[in-house]
Design an enzyme around this catalytic site. Structure first.
Site, PDB file in Angstrom:
ATOM      1  N   ARG A   1       0.870  -1.184  -0.052  1.00 47.35           N
ATOM      2  CA  ARG A   1       0.022  -0.125   0.093  1.00 47.35           C
ATOM      3  C   ARG A   1       1.011   1.133   0.031  1.00 47.35           C
ATOM      4  O   ARG A   1       1.798   1.212   0.993  1.00 47.35           O
ATOM      5  CB  ARG A   1      -0.705  -0.019   1.286  1.00 47.35           C
ATOM      6  CG  ARG A   1      -1.883   1.241   1.398  1.00 47.35           C
ATOM      7  CD  ARG A   1      -2.899   1.228   0.502  1.00 47.35           C
ATOM      8  NE  ARG A   1      -4.124   1.903   1.181  1.00 47.35           N
ATOM      9  CZ  ARG A   1      -4.031   3.281   1.332  1.00 47.35           C
ATOM     10  NH1 ARG A   1      -2.893   4.053   1.157  1.00 47.35           N
ATOM     11  NH2 ARG A   1      -5.161   3.848   1.632  1.00 47.35           N
TER      12      ARG A   1
ATOM     13  N   GLU B   1     -11.339   3.617  -5.043  1.00 48.68           N
ATOM     14  CA  GLU B   1     -11.535   2.452  -5.309  1.00 48.68           C
ATOM     15  C   GLU B   1     -11.772   1.950  -6.771  1.00 48.68           C
ATOM     16  O   GLU B   1     -12.112   2.780  -7.591  1.00 48.68           O
ATOM     17  CB  GLU B   1     -12.630   1.675  -4.322  1.00 48.68           C
ATOM     18  CG  GLU B   1     -12.378   2.156  -2.934  1.00 48.68           C
ATOM     19  CD  GLU B   1     -11.024   1.394  -2.407  1.00 48.68           C
ATOM     20  OE1 GLU B   1     -11.050   0.196  -2.813  1.00 48.68           O
ATOM     21  OE2 GLU B   1     -10.632   1.715  -1.451  1.00 48.68           O
TER      22      GLU B   1
ATOM     23  N   ARG C   1      -0.924  -5.453   4.736  1.00 49.31           N
ATOM     24  CA  ARG C   1      -0.198  -5.042   3.650  1.00 49.31           C
ATOM     25  C   ARG C   1       0.824  -3.961   4.116  1.00 49.31           C
ATOM     26  O   ARG C   1       0.960  -3.401   5.057  1.00 49.31           O
ATOM     27  CB  ARG C   1      -1.134  -4.066   2.518  1.00 49.31           C
ATOM     28  CG  ARG C   1      -2.157  -4.938   1.955  1.00 49.31           C
ATOM     29  CD  ARG C   1      -3.014  -4.056   1.256  1.00 49.31           C
ATOM     30  NE  ARG C   1      -3.774  -2.993   2.067  1.00 49.31           N
ATOM     31  CZ  ARG C   1      -4.760  -2.241   1.669  1.00 49.31           C
ATOM     32  NH1 ARG C   1      -5.107  -2.271   0.378  1.00 49.31           N
ATOM     33  NH2 ARG C   1      -5.095  -1.248   2.580  1.00 49.31           N
TER      34      ARG C   1
END
Length: 172
Positions: free
Chosen positions: A52, A60, A94
């Site tokens: 990320r 999104e 992440r």
């Protein structure tokens, strides 16, 4: 006498030791405008890492401008060597990191082109001196990328609305 201060010194250095050295990895996937998958390590012993990008939040995939943001990150990083400098780990496991592809900081690039918002998670953008906020303001003023829309919705608001909509659907 000297040994008394040893634990204090170790504790003071702990944050520096937890920062891993930058890694050079091959970007093998782009999930959206702020998330990628990289293959790190040597041939035969690769590790795939979900990354990320630090200090930004992109639309999104199913949100307006989501695909365009994803394409912008793909043009910069897909199947390129990326320098990944880990900053944190998010709640999804992440790696949160600074990512550079083709000599460009990916987060800075996306904000400059108007494909991502500054997201000051853990104060990363603020600690960098606030330059990303200025770049975001410039992109907004110029109507670049998602700022071409009348009232673009930040991804964190869009996700909240999606959750609220799903929970209200369950009530009826």
């Amino acid at each position: 006498m000297r040994l008394r201060f040893f634990p204090v010194i170790c504790l003071a250095l702990l944050p520096l030791l937890s920062q891993s050295a930058p890694r050079t990895c091959l970007v093998v996937g782009i999930s959206d405008g702020d998330t990628l998958t990289a293959r790190c390590g040597r041939f035969g012993s690769y590790e795939e890492v979900k990354v990320r990008i630090a200090a930004i939040d992109a639309p999104e995939r199913s949100q307006p401008y989501g695909q365009r943001s994803r394409q912008a990150l793909s043009r910069l990083c897909y199947f390129e060597q990326a320098v990944i400098e880990e900053r944190d780990t998010d709640r999804y496991g992440r790696t949160v990191a600074d990512v550079s592809c083709k000599g460009h900081d990916a987060g800075t690039h996306l904000v400059t082109e108007g494909w991502a918002w500054v997201y000051d998670f853990n104060g990363i953008a603020t600690r960098r001196g606030g330059g990303l906020f200025k770049l975001q303001d410039s992109a907004r003023t110029q109507g670049l990328g998602l700022w071409a829309g009348a009232r673009p919705t930040p991804p964190w608001e869009w996700r909240r609305r999606q959750r609220e909509s799903q929970s209200s659907d369950l009530l009826f």
